[in-house]
Design a protein around this motif. Structure first.
Motif, PDB file in Angstrom:
ATOM      1  N   SER A 421      41.187  36.938  48.219  1.00  0.00           N
ATOM      2  CA  SER A 421      40.283  37.117  49.420  1.00  0.00           C
ATOM      3  C   SER A 421      39.803  35.806  49.825  1.00  0.00           C
ATOM      4  O   SER A 421      39.516  35.243  49.148  1.00  0.00           O
ATOM      5  CB  SER A 421      39.323  38.154  49.073  1.00  0.00           C
ATOM      6  N   VAL A 422      39.939  35.966  51.143  1.00  0.00           N
ATOM      7  CA  VAL A 422      39.350  34.227  51.760  1.00  0.00           C
ATOM      8  C   VAL A 422      38.941  34.450  53.170  1.00  0.00           C
ATOM      9  O   VAL A 422      39.447  35.576  53.817  1.00  0.00           O
ATOM     10  CB  VAL A 422      40.552  33.382  51.642  1.00  0.00           C
ATOM     11  N   GLY A 423      38.176  33.691  53.681  1.00  0.00           N
ATOM     12  CA  GLY A 423      37.788  33.676  54.868  1.00  0.00           C
ATOM     13  C   GLY A 423      36.437  34.082  55.438  1.00  0.00           C
ATOM     14  O   GLY A 423      35.820  33.434  56.454  1.00  0.00           O
ATOM     15  N   GLU A 424      35.920  34.841  54.846  1.00  0.00           N
ATOM     16  CA  GLU A 424      34.423  35.586  54.894  1.00  0.00           C
ATOM     17  C   GLU A 424      34.212  36.240  53.708  1.00  0.00           C
ATOM     18  O   GLU A 424      34.715  36.432  52.816  1.00  0.00           O
ATOM     19  CB  GLU A 424      34.649  36.585  55.994  1.00  0.00           C
ATOM     20  N   PRO A 425      32.795  36.505  53.924  1.00  0.00           N
ATOM     21  CA  PRO A 425      32.178  37.026  52.589  1.00  0.00           C
ATOM     22  C   PRO A 425      32.952  38.484  52.666  1.00  0.00           C
ATOM     23  O   PRO A 425      33.064  39.367  53.662  1.00  0.00           O
ATOM     24  CB  PRO A 425      30.941  37.307  52.940  1.00  0.00           C
ATOM     25  N   ILE A 426      33.319  39.091  51.428  1.00  0.00           N
ATOM     26  CA  ILE A 426      33.990  40.344  51.178  1.00  0.00           C
ATOM     27  C   ILE A 426      32.848  41.388  50.836  1.00  0.00           C
ATOM     28  O   ILE A 426      32.324  41.124  49.718  1.00  0.00           O
ATOM     29  CB  ILE A 426      35.219  40.444  50.317  1.00  0.00           C
ATOM     30  N   ASN A 427      32.557  42.345  51.615  1.00  0.00           N
ATOM     31  CA  ASN A 427      31.555  43.076  51.003  1.00  0.00           C
ATOM     32  C   ASN A 427      31.975  44.101  49.859  1.00  0.00           C
ATOM     33  O   ASN A 427      33.146  44.475  49.826  1.00  0.00           O
ATOM     34  CB  ASN A 427      31.156  44.306  52.309  1.00  0.00           C
ATOM     35  N   PRO A 428      30.991  44.418  48.819  1.00  0.00           N
ATOM     36  CA  PRO A 428      31.488  45.044  47.773  1.00  0.00           C
ATOM     37  C   PRO A 428      32.561  46.379  48.131  1.00  0.00           C
ATOM     38  O   PRO A 428      33.140  46.757  47.324  1.00  0.00           O
ATOM     39  CB  PRO A 428      30.244  45.500  47.017  1.00  0.00           C
ATOM     40  N   GLN A 429      32.165  46.980  49.087  1.00  0.00           N
ATOM     41  CA  GLN A 429      32.773  48.421  49.291  1.00  0.00           C
ATOM     42  C   GLN A 429      34.494  48.004  49.574  1.00  0.00           C
ATOM     43  O   GLN A 429      35.129  48.461  49.143  1.00  0.00           O
ATOM     44  CB  GLN A 429      32.145  49.137  50.430  1.00  0.00           C
ATOM     45  N   TRP A 431      35.817  45.321  48.697  1.00  0.00           N
ATOM     46  CA  TRP A 431      36.367  44.777  47.177  1.00  0.00           C
ATOM     47  C   TRP A 431      36.738  45.996  46.090  1.00  0.00           C
ATOM     48  O   TRP A 431      37.856  45.875  45.704  1.00  0.00           O
ATOM     49  CB  TRP A 431      35.279  43.999  46.757  1.00  0.00           C
ATOM     50  N   MET A 432      35.925  46.859  46.283  1.00  0.00           N
ATOM     51  CA  MET A 432      36.377  48.055  45.537  1.00  0.00           C
ATOM     52  C   MET A 432      37.609  48.865  45.879  1.00  0.00           C
ATOM     53  O   MET A 432      38.395  49.328  45.092  1.00  0.00           O
ATOM     54  CB  MET A 432      35.121  48.951  45.424  1.00  0.00           C
ATOM     55  N   TRP A 433      37.659  48.852  47.227  1.00  0.00           N
ATOM     56  CA  TRP A 433      38.796  49.576  47.804  1.00  0.00           C
ATOM     57  C   TRP A 433      40.236  48.756  47.489  1.00  0.00           C
ATOM     58  O   TRP A 433      40.845  49.403  47.294  1.00  0.00           O
ATOM     59  CB  TRP A 433      38.609  49.864  49.343  1.00  0.00           C
ATOM     60  N   TYR A 434      39.837  47.451  47.730  1.00  0.00           N
ATOM     61  CA  TYR A 434      41.198  46.718  47.475  1.00  0.00           C
ATOM     62  C   TYR A 434      41.613  46.500  45.976  1.00  0.00           C
ATOM     63  O   TYR A 434      42.823  46.891  45.718  1.00  0.00           O
ATOM     64  CB  TYR A 434      40.626  45.031  47.924  1.00  0.00           C
ATOM     65  N   ARG A 435      40.674  46.833  45.288  1.00  0.00           N
ATOM     66  CA  ARG A 435      40.887  46.837  43.815  1.00  0.00           C
ATOM     67  C   ARG A 435      41.804  48.368  43.343  1.00  0.00           C
ATOM     68  O   ARG A 435      42.632  48.196  42.819  1.00  0.00           O
ATOM     69  CB  ARG A 435      39.561  46.722  43.060  1.00  0.00           C
ATOM     70  N   GLU A 436      41.075  49.397  43.975  1.00  0.00           N
ATOM     71  CA  GLU A 436      41.810  50.548  43.584  1.00  0.00           C
ATOM     72  C   GLU A 436      42.938  50.904  44.144  1.00  0.00           C
ATOM     73  O   GLU A 436      43.838  51.455  43.728  1.00  0.00           O
ATOM     74  CB  GLU A 436      40.743  51.613  44.207  1.00  0.00           C
ATOM     75  N   HIS A 437      42.997  50.629  45.714  1.00  0.00           N
ATOM     76  CA  HIS A 437      43.919  51.032  46.380  1.00  0.00           C
ATOM     77  C   HIS A 437      45.014  50.278  46.346  1.00  0.00           C
ATOM     78  O   HIS A 437      46.325  50.456  46.791  1.00  0.00           O
ATOM     79  CB  HIS A 437      43.561  51.737  47.785  1.00  0.00           C
ATOM     80  N   ILE A 438      44.979  48.892  46.444  1.00  0.00           N
ATOM     81  CA  ILE A 438      45.891  47.901  46.307  1.00  0.00           C
ATOM     82  C   ILE A 438      46.434  47.431  44.849  1.00  0.00           C
ATOM     83  O   ILE A 438      47.619  47.153  44.631  1.00  0.00           O
ATOM     84  CB  ILE A 438      45.723  46.821  47.323  1.00  0.00           C
ATOM     85  N   GLY A 439      45.367  47.105  44.274  1.00  0.00           N
ATOM     86  CA  GLY A 439      45.511  46.562  42.773  1.00  0.00           C
ATOM     87  C   GLY A 439      45.700  47.472  41.718  1.00  0.00           C
ATOM     88  O   GLY A 439      45.743  47.231  40.661  1.00  0.00           O
ATOM     89  N   GLY A 440      45.613  48.754  42.107  1.00  0.00           N
ATOM     90  CA  GLY A 440      45.679  49.784  41.190  1.00  0.00           C
ATOM     91  C   GLY A 440      44.798  49.974  40.049  1.00  0.00           C
ATOM     92  O   GLY A 440      45.009  50.390  38.978  1.00  0.00           O
ATOM     93  N   GLY A 441      43.635  49.437  40.335  1.00  0.00           N
ATOM     94  CA  GLY A 441      42.632  49.353  39.370  1.00  0.00           C
ATOM     95  C   GLY A 441      42.481  48.385  38.306  1.00  0.00           C
ATOM     96  O   GLY A 441      41.456  48.056  37.752  1.00  0.00           O
ATOM     97  N   GLY A 442      43.641  47.619  38.173  1.00  0.00           N
ATOM     98  CA  GLY A 442      43.661  46.608  37.167  1.00  0.00           C
ATOM     99  C   GLY A 442      43.876  45.325  37.342  1.00  0.00           C
ATOM    100  O   GLY A 442      43.406  44.209  36.638  1.00  0.00           O
ATOM    101  N   ALA A 443      44.451  45.165  38.511  1.00  0.00           N
ATOM    102  CA  ALA A 443      44.660  43.436  38.962  1.00  0.00           C
ATOM    103  C   ALA A 443      43.220  42.985  39.253  1.00  0.00           C
ATOM    104  O   ALA A 443      42.465  43.313  40.044  1.00  0.00           O
ATOM    105  CB  ALA A 443      45.604  43.503  40.090  1.00  0.00           C
ATOM    106  N   PRO A 444      43.142  41.811  38.541  1.00  0.00           N
ATOM    107  CA  PRO A 444      41.866  40.812  39.129  1.00  0.00           C
ATOM    108  C   PRO A 444      41.960  40.447  40.337  1.00  0.00           C
ATOM    109  O   PRO A 444      43.002  40.444  41.000  1.00  0.00           O
ATOM    110  CB  PRO A 444      42.038  39.699  38.271  1.00  0.00           C
TER     111      PRO A 444
END
Ligand code: WTA
Length: 690
Positions: A421-429, A431-444
């Motif tokens: 992620s880049v360009g601006e602060p990423i809000n935790p919400q 970040w968590m969505w990115y992790r779950e729905h794009i990264g399948g829960g495991g990708a750093p």
């Protein structure tokens, strides 16, 4: 800003009290940008998995090595990651501070490092780019193809009269030719200045003239949101003489993409296919000194005039390659890397063109928008090309969140193993969505903080090493010295907020502002003695991890794009109906911030906004005017016609109060206003729908 222009804002770097509440808790507001309070409550952390850590490029040894001997560490990176024609003997010369010289007596060529050496090492058949046009046309380009194309283009540019040191402006959609054009410039030592294709003719004109460019490389147009979008007319307009001043540009090289009709200036305009296709594919790179200018990239500052950020060759390539390898854990033989940025921004320069190519990566290059022809387009491409590393901006993640979980769920995203992620602060919400729905829960997830000025990533977790925290960029990379200080330059204790500074020179740092060394010193080095002032607010948590909180100056961040309040104010007051204008960035759920303008109309136009229709017409006229002056990205989301602006006794506009209105909050402390009734008058006028 009033009509009397140009008027410089002094001091250029505002004090805390000017734009902020009294404590150094920088501009964050509500909405999606993380507020201090929110972040203080965020306690989640995700340690790397054993599998990821076992295969990661980065280990904690990097921190140790950099700590033991910072300069030796960077020299080692420069020697390992790059191929030098003449090796350097001196790592850093800081005697001319704040202008650094890194690896200065070495020589090299950026295009050779990005392309040729991979072919020489036997990787000519490796795919450099999987290109995907918005209409669905595709093209696969190997490193051997790239070497031929770049060599041909370098010969063509030479034929057109471009010499080492001449500036070339690149105004292009996202095409293979755009990358080839940049590398061809680098190959002959002609600094490129890429101007984002969304900028207007006027913005292009001022950048061409500031850089005194000799050649412009452009296209007839590109595809955007399902239709051809023209580029060449803006170039034609930007090059017409104004105020008796002829343009410095001698030749315009035009790529045919959309086959739109174009006006043609004989003797000046040349088709890319005529000049490049028939040129020789043999070309000896021009070996330049490490400090030879590689590119100029214009970015918004706190004053109206965009700054030409200057980057040079050796240090920039070292740090882009180093960060790309370690922050993205790139394995060139197996990974497919996709950075969704446009090459018109620094992210495209560092993480599409230079970092990944120097590392021999295979990439996806996509011309269009994420929602054309459907909202799953990005995920369709991830599935199609087995993308393993994906780098995008929080604004895009939030847009995808809004479109719904079922869209990414419709594609196989299992190839993804790392997200950035880049360009601006990423809000935790988000970040968590990115992790779950794009990264399948495991990708750093790596949240990477940096700037056009820093050239490459500065603060980021290292995947496989750092336990990541949703919303925090966390730690300066090995070799980088960053901290958070208070007004008096004291390092703040853990758990407190202040301003982000960089305390040691770094290889990819800007070498100045093109043609304006004084402005460079004043903007970045005058706030604190010996410290680089980034213009960002930040906080350190109890573990000492850094959380970025947004800009503390008059720069807005809209969809990860930097826009200057002053520049937009200048554009507004250049319209005849406007007497005064003040612009603020208001928190916005999707774009991070949105541009909100407050305008006072000139006497004879004052009653035009009295009716709802009138106000709407004024709003449309002024939004279009800003689009023409700067570009559609700078269009205010809302324009509010007001009778007066809140000013201090010394005449400074109190943006903080306007931001309260723009964010629909109770107006804060207005006691320092010259006329304390102003806010009531503004509020009364705004009862009508905006
Ligand atoms: C912001 C883009 C928080 C910041 C590479 C900086 C960030 C400005 C982050 C530079 C991040 C960039 N977290 N804020 N991970 N990355 N920023 O020059 O305000 O377009 O000063 O460079 O973007 O924007 P620029």
């Amino acid at each position: 800003m009033t009509r009397a222009r140009p008027r410089r804002r002094a001091p250029e770097v505002p004090t805390v009290t000017d734009t902020q509440p009294a404590s150094p808790a920088p501009q964050s507001g509500g909405g999606s940008s993380p507020s201090l309070e929110n972040l203080l409550r965020e306690k989640r952390a995700f340690p790397p998995s054993a599998e990821f850590a076992a295969q990661a490029n980065a280990t904690s040894d990097l921190y140790e090595a950099a700590k033991a001997d910072r300069l030796a560490f960077w020299a080692d990176q420069a020697n390992t990651l790059l191929t030098w024609k003449v090796p350097f003997t001196e790592t850093l010369d800081w005697s001319g501070a704040p202008v650094a010289r890194w690896f200065a007596d070495g020589t090299l060529n950026a295009a050779y490092n990005a392309v040729d050496r991979h072919v020489e090492a036997g990787h000519g058949d490796r795919v450099a780019f999987h290109f995907e046009g918005e209409p669905g046309d595709t093209r696969t380009v190997t490193y051997a193809d790239l070497q031929r194309e770049v060599s041909k283009a370098a010969n063509a540019l030479t034929e057109l009269g471009v010499r080492t040191g001449d500036r070339v402006v690149v105004y292009m959609p996202m095409l293979i030719e755009s990358v080839v054009a940049m590398l061809a410039c680098a190959r002959i030592g002609a600094p490129h200045s890429v101007v984002f294709g969304g900028f207007s003719a006027d913005a292009l004109r001022s950048r061409i003239s500031d850089a005194e460019a000799k050649v412009v490389i452009t296209a007839d147009g590109g595809y955007r949101k399902g239709a051809p979008s023209a580029l060449k007319p803006a170039v034609d307009e930007a090059l017409t003489p104004r105020d008796g001043q002829a343009s410095t540009v001698e030749k315009v090289l035009v790529v045919r993409r959309t086959e739109q009709e174009v006006d043609w200036t004989e003797g000046r305009d040349v088709w890319w296919h005529d000049a490049v296709d028939g040129a020789s594919d043999q070309h000896e790179p021009v070996w330049v000194e490490a400090e030879h200018p590689l590119f100029i990239l214009y970015t918004s500052g706190t004053t109206g005039k965009p700054k030409g950020i200057l980057h040079t060759t050796g240090g920039y390539l070292t740090q882009t390659a180093y960060t790309h390898r370690n922050v993205f854990d790139l394995k060139p033989e197996t990974d497919v890397f996709w950075c969704t940025a446009d090459i018109g921004w620094v992210t495209g320069h560092s993480y599409i063109v230079y970092g990944p190519l120097v590392n021999g990566a295979t990439q996806v290059l996509y011309e269009g928008t994420p929602d054309t022809p459907h909202r799953g387009r990005w995920w369709e491409l991830v599935q199609k090309y087995d993308v393993s590393i994906f780098y995008t901006a929080p604004t895009a993640i939030r847009a995808c969140m809004k479109w719904g979980d079922d869209i990414p769920a419709g594609f196989d995203l299992s190839s993804l193993r790392l997200l950035g992620s880049v360009g601006e602060p990423i809000n935790p919400q988000a970040w968590m969505w990115y992790r779950e729905h794009i990264g399948g829960g495991g990708a750093p997830i790596v949240d990477t903080w940096w700037q056009t000025e820093t050239g490459a990533i500065m603060i980021s977790p290292l995947p496989g090493v750092t336990a990541t925290k949703p919303g925090s960029a966390q730690v300066p990379l090995p070799g980088i010295a960053a901290d958070v200080v208070d007004d008096e330059a004291n390092v703040v204790p853990d758990g407190s907020g202040g301003y982000l500074v960089l305390s040691e020179p770094w290889p990819s740092m800007l070498r100045g502002i093109w043609g304006d060394l004084e402005r460079y010193k004043e903007t970045y080095w005058s706030r604190y003695e010996g410290l680089y002032f980034a213009g960002d607010g930040a906080k350190k948590d109890e573990d000492g991890d850094i959380w970025l909180l947004g800009r503390v100056d008059d720069v807005m961040n809209v969809s990860g794009h930097r826009l200057s309040t002053t520049e937009i104010e200048s554009a507004l007051v250049s319209n005849d109906i406007v007497a005064e204008a003040a612009v603020v960035g208001a928190a916005d759920e999707t774009t991070g911030q949105a541009v909100v303008a407050f305008v006072i109309l000139r006497g004879e136009h004052a009653d035009r906004a009295a009716t709802d229709e009138g106000a709407a017409a004024v709003q449309t006229e002024l939004r279009n005017h800003v689009a023409k002056e700067i570009g559609p990205i700078a269009k205010p989301k809302r324009i509010l016609v007001v009778p007066e602006l809140p000013k201090t006794r010394s005449g400074k506009i109190m943006r903080r109060l306007l931001r309260d209105i723009a964010e629909d909050r109770a107006v804060g402390d207005a006691t320092t206003l010259a006329d304390s009734s102003v806010m009531d008058k503004i509020a009364a006028g705004l009862k009508a729908p905006s």
